[in-house]
Design an enzyme around this catalytic site. Structure first.
Site, PDB file in Angstrom:
ATOM      1  N   HIS A 127      12.087   3.649 -13.367  1.00  0.00           N
ATOM      2  CA  HIS A 127      11.645   3.645 -14.878  1.00  0.00           C
ATOM      3  C   HIS A 127      11.784   4.840 -15.767  1.00  0.00           C
ATOM      4  CE1 HIS A 127       8.999   0.064 -13.076  1.00  0.00           C
ATOM      5  NE2 HIS A 127       9.396  -0.414 -14.106  1.00  0.00           N
ATOM      6  N   VAL A 179       1.759   1.796  -6.851  1.00  0.00           N
ATOM      7  CA  VAL A 179       0.254   1.453  -7.460  1.00  0.00           C
ATOM      8  C   VAL A 179      -0.672   1.281  -6.139  1.00  0.00           C
ATOM      9  CG1 VAL A 179      -0.898  -0.644  -8.135  1.00  0.00           C
ATOM     10  CG2 VAL A 179       1.237   0.115  -9.445  1.00  0.00           C
ATOM     11  N   GLY A 180      -0.001   0.838  -5.039  1.00  0.00           N
ATOM     12  CA  GLY A 180      -0.864   0.330  -3.915  1.00  0.00           C
ATOM     13  C   GLY A 180      -1.491   1.697  -3.245  1.00  0.00           C
ATOM     14  N   HIS A 195       0.831  -1.233   0.127  1.00  0.00           N
ATOM     15  CA  HIS A 195      -0.048   0.105  -0.170  1.00  0.00           C
ATOM     16  C   HIS A 195       0.704   1.352   0.019  1.00  0.00           C
ATOM     17  CE1 HIS A 195       0.993  -0.093   4.196  1.00  0.00           C
ATOM     18  NE2 HIS A 195       0.660   1.194   4.404  1.00  0.00           N
ATOM     19  N   ARG A 196       2.056   1.360   0.271  1.00  0.00           N
ATOM     20  CA  ARG A 196       2.923   2.233   0.417  1.00  0.00           C
ATOM     21  C   ARG A 196       3.642   2.685  -1.185  1.00  0.00           C
ATOM     22  NH1 ARG A 196       6.366   2.708   5.857  1.00  0.00           N
ATOM     23  NH2 ARG A 196       4.920   3.816   7.131  1.00  0.00           N
ATOM     24  N   GLY A 197       3.441   1.743  -2.232  1.00  0.00           N
ATOM     25  CA  GLY A 197       3.953   1.981  -3.430  1.00  0.00           C
ATOM     26  C   GLY A 197       3.353   2.652  -4.292  1.00  0.00           C
ATOM     27  N   TYR A 234      11.701 -10.923 -14.259  1.00  0.00           N
ATOM     28  CA  TYR A 234      10.506 -10.297 -13.791  1.00  0.00           C
ATOM     29  C   TYR A 234       9.160 -10.832 -14.404  1.00  0.00           C
ATOM     30  CZ  TYR A 234       7.185  -6.636 -12.808  1.00  0.00           C
ATOM     31  OH  TYR A 234       6.132  -5.736 -12.333  1.00  0.00           O
ATOM     32  N   LYS A 270       5.997 -12.688 -13.098  1.00  0.00           N
ATOM     33  CA  LYS A 270       4.599 -12.145 -13.243  1.00  0.00           C
ATOM     34  C   LYS A 270       3.621 -13.184 -14.046  1.00  0.00           C
ATOM     35  CE  LYS A 270       4.470  -8.277 -10.982  1.00  0.00           C
ATOM     36  NZ  LYS A 270       3.525  -7.959  -9.970  1.00  0.00           N
ATOM     37  N   SER A 288       1.908  -7.092 -15.532  1.00  0.00           N
ATOM     38  CA  SER A 288       2.520  -6.051 -16.134  1.00  0.00           C
ATOM     39  C   SER A 288       2.764  -6.244 -17.663  1.00  0.00           C
ATOM     40  CB  SER A 288       4.346  -6.072 -15.755  1.00  0.00           C
ATOM     41  OG  SER A 288       4.866  -5.390 -16.681  1.00  0.00           O
ATOM     42  N   SER A 289       2.744  -5.298 -18.372  1.00  0.00           N
ATOM     43  CA  SER A 289       2.742  -5.521 -19.948  1.00  0.00           C
ATOM     44  C   SER A 289       3.957  -6.122 -20.452  1.00  0.00           C
ATOM     45  CB  SER A 289       2.574  -4.174 -20.583  1.00  0.00           C
ATOM     46  OG  SER A 289       3.672  -3.273 -20.290  1.00  0.00           O
ATOM     47  N   CYS A 290       5.096  -6.350 -19.556  1.00  0.00           N
ATOM     48  CA  CYS A 290       6.234  -6.981 -19.996  1.00  0.00           C
ATOM     49  C   CYS A 290       6.268  -8.238 -20.155  1.00  0.00           C
ATOM     50  CB  CYS A 290       7.488  -6.440 -19.073  1.00  0.00           C
ATOM     51  SG  CYS A 290       7.463  -7.511 -17.547  1.00  0.00           S
ATOM     52  N   PRO A 345      -1.380  -3.883 -16.578  1.00  0.00           N
ATOM     53  CA  PRO A 345      -1.005  -2.688 -16.946  1.00  0.00           C
ATOM     54  C   PRO A 345       0.126  -2.035 -17.683  1.00  0.00           C
ATOM     55  CG  PRO A 345      -0.365  -2.975 -14.472  1.00  0.00           C
ATOM     56  CD  PRO A 345      -0.712  -4.439 -14.953  1.00  0.00           C
ATOM     57  N   THR A 346      -0.186  -1.120 -18.252  1.00  0.00           N
ATOM     58  CA  THR A 346       1.080  -0.556 -19.013  1.00  0.00           C
ATOM     59  C   THR A 346       2.005   0.116 -18.112  1.00  0.00           C
ATOM     60  OG1 THR A 346       1.619   0.636 -21.292  1.00  0.00           O
ATOM     61  CG2 THR A 346      -0.012   1.693 -19.652  1.00  0.00           C
TER      62      THR A 346
END
Length: 309
Positions: free
Chosen positions: A180, A16-17, A12-14, A137, A141, A108-110, A164-165
């Protein structure tokens, strides 16, 4: 989900979260279960199992992950695959074991092949070779996706997977060693402006094309899909629009107000030549992004100036 349903946001601290927490609070969800890394180490299988047994969350947003840019992925592939596989395994299995009503896994889109037809449809997963620079990575995923699908198939769970992209926004990582591309540009141009430097050097040729989604849009999409999507098939989340890295650099340069020159270090890799998601499936469900890239970069830079030391 009811407004008082117990909801665990892992990570939750990142980037996205924290956006998911903001979206939930804005939508008046009142029973959020949030644990820092010191309070709950998601790499500790026993601790995660005990947490689920004691807290009994009804819904889980699995946004915790080890993430980074090209340099970080190339330098620490073992860390990327170990940390992500371990987090996914611990959280997804405990969600099943303790009867979580629904789990949302963020991929992830990767995960898609390096040389994918564009735009990238969900069914292109596992049809060709991955981009080597972030293969560890991506494999982690992909394993998370297959795990969600496998538990749905065998145990009848309701675990969904979003792809997500490229993301950006508040609480991003601006470290030049492992961030990134967009946050790295923000910091590089900002520091060059402050130091009155004549040039900023960026990796690659600038020709690669990327799609960027503001993290608040992803959070809104995540909440929308948690309420409205109940299928094992993965679903892309993006804007359906892309720009070249060179175009992005000019946008960030203008927002920051840097007046020097950009030098492209062509000895460094570009990564995947193009990565644009086909978001027609998401659009057909009734959701589209709202934050245009120029306004999103402006708000991200404002956050950087106010918060980053």
């Amino acid at each position: 989900m009811k407004k008082d349903s117990k909801i665990f946001v892992a990570g939750h601290r990142g980037l996205v979260g924290s956006a998911i927490v903001r979206a939930l609070q804005k939508d008046d969800f009142t029973n959020l279960c949030l644990k820092t890394h010191l309070e709950l180490d998601l790499l500790d299988q026993h601790a995660v199992a005990e947490f689920f047994a004691h807290e009994k969350p009804e819904y889980v947003f699995l946004s915790a992950a080890k993430v980074g840019g090209i340099m970080a992925n190339k330098t620490y592939p073992a860390d990327f695959i170990y940390n992500n596989l371990t987090i996914e395994t611990n959280v997804i299995h405990s969600a099943y074991a303790h009867k979580v009503k629904k789990l949302l896994f963020l991929g992830s889109s990767c995960i898609y092949p390096k040389l994918c037809p564009q735009p990238i449809k969900e069914e292109y997963l596992l049809t060709a070779e991955l981009e080597p620079s972030n293969k560890a990575y991506a494999v982690a995923k992909i394993a998370g996706i297959i795990m969600c699908q496998s538990y749905n198939e065998q145990y009848g769970t309701n675990f969904i997977s979003l792809m997500p992209t490229n993301l950006y926004g508040p609480n991003d990582n601006f470290d030049l060693e492992n961030s990134h591309v967009l946050p790295a540009m923000i910091r590089k141009f900002h520091e060059a402006k402050v130091r009155n430097e004549a040039n900023v050097t960026l990796w690659g040729t600038g020709s690669a094309k990327r799609e960027f989604l503001h993290v608040d849009d992803l959070a809104h999409a995540s909440l929308f899909l948690m309420k409205n999507y109940n299928d094992s098939a993965i679903i892309n989340v993006g804007t359906g629009e892309d720009v070249s890295i060179k175009e992005l650099a000019e946008m960030v340069k203008n927002v920051v107000g840097y007046e020097g020159n950009i030098i492209w270090d062509t000895t460094k890799p570009d990564g995947t030549p193009r990565k644009l998601l086909d978001v027609s499936k998401l659009h057909s469900l009734g959701w589209k992004h709202e934050i245009p890239l120029d306004l999103g970069i402006t708000s991200a830079y404002e956050w950087f100036e106010e918060n980053y030391k």
